[in-house]
Design an enzyme around this catalytic site. Sequence first.
Site, PDB file in Angstrom:
ATOM      1  N   ALA A  71      33.837  47.637  41.212  1.00 18.28           N
ATOM      2  CA  ALA A  71      33.418  46.620  40.256  1.00 18.28           C
ATOM      3  C   ALA A  71      31.909  46.391  40.334  1.00 18.28           C
ATOM      4  O   ALA A  71      31.311  46.460  41.406  1.00 18.28           O
ATOM      5  CB  ALA A  71      34.148  45.305  40.523  1.00 18.28           C
ATOM      6  N   GLY A 118      37.131  49.573  43.432  1.00 16.35           N
ATOM      7  CA  GLY A 118      37.606  50.223  42.225  1.00 16.35           C
ATOM      8  C   GLY A 118      37.227  51.682  42.133  1.00 16.35           C
ATOM      9  O   GLY A 118      37.889  52.459  41.449  1.00 16.35           O
ATOM     10  N   GLU A 121      39.935  53.363  43.828  1.00 15.94           N
ATOM     11  CA  GLU A 121      41.106  53.319  42.954  1.00 15.94           C
ATOM     12  C   GLU A 121      41.026  54.380  41.861  1.00 15.94           C
ATOM     13  O   GLU A 121      42.047  54.974  41.487  1.00 15.94           O
ATOM     14  CB  GLU A 121      41.259  51.919  42.375  1.00 15.94           C
ATOM     15  CG  GLU A 121      41.647  50.911  43.447  1.00 15.94           C
ATOM     16  CD  GLU A 121      41.667  49.481  42.984  1.00 15.94           C
ATOM     17  OE1 GLU A 121      42.425  48.692  43.548  1.00 15.94           O
ATOM     18  OE2 GLU A 121      40.910  49.143  42.034  1.00 15.94           O
TER      19      GLU A 121
END
Length: 266
Positions: A71, A118, A121
């Site tokens: 992020a 993220g 991810e």
Amino acid sequence: MADNEAGSGPDLIYEKFDHYAVLTMNRPHRLNALGGDLRRLMREAVDDLESDVNMRAAILTGAGRAFSAGADLKEMNEGNQRRQGLRNTMGYDLDESMPFARARKPFIAAINGLCIAGGLERALDCDIRIASSEAYFGLFEVKRGIMPGYAIHHLARMLPIGDALYILLTADRISPEDALRMGLIREILEPEALMPRAVEIAEMIAANAPLAVEGTKFMAQQWRQMQIDESYRVGQWVSRTVLNSEDAKEGPRAFVEKRPPNWTGQ
């Protein structure tokens, strides 16, 4: 494609070769954080890849010294200040799925450096992961008062539960050697060998019958996707509770202000 903040081209560089494509996250000044136009451009590239019968595989990597820092906490902090909607730790809407695992064509993550939150991810969503010896990994969200998004639903489906919970709960930095031991990545390579090896894997995939490859990926991913929508629904409820907390605002604010967070548990 919109230019990135540093004026060095689009936030995503999308290149097609004979039978594979390379997607390069191109926000090196922000460690390829998932802000700006990056998410939209990724979705557009995946849509184009899926519709191109000549494309058989894709490689995802990052520009500069990072794969992705996850992020964009600066954007997240600004969003908190404006109070514009509820976002998860990657900055995408809570019901927005990742684009790679459900794509028909295989994705290879060539993890060239820092791969956290993220960004990790995004790598988890790829089908095959290889990493540079200079890479490292982590899910640092609990240090920011927020929760991982995709990884909460998928990491324990991919790793032994003890390893998954260690990564999720400690926010520890994971070396490439530990990532290899856990099964998070398949290979560790010297930096200069990373992309040639990713291309070699893409070309091996591309040499095979495309429908057989797509069908094999679909079936192999089925177990990982089973009941995942129910997990997302429960996750939305938990995430809303956490992300509406004062701690969830304090974490990104402390990060931007370069100070330790003051947790209140509220």
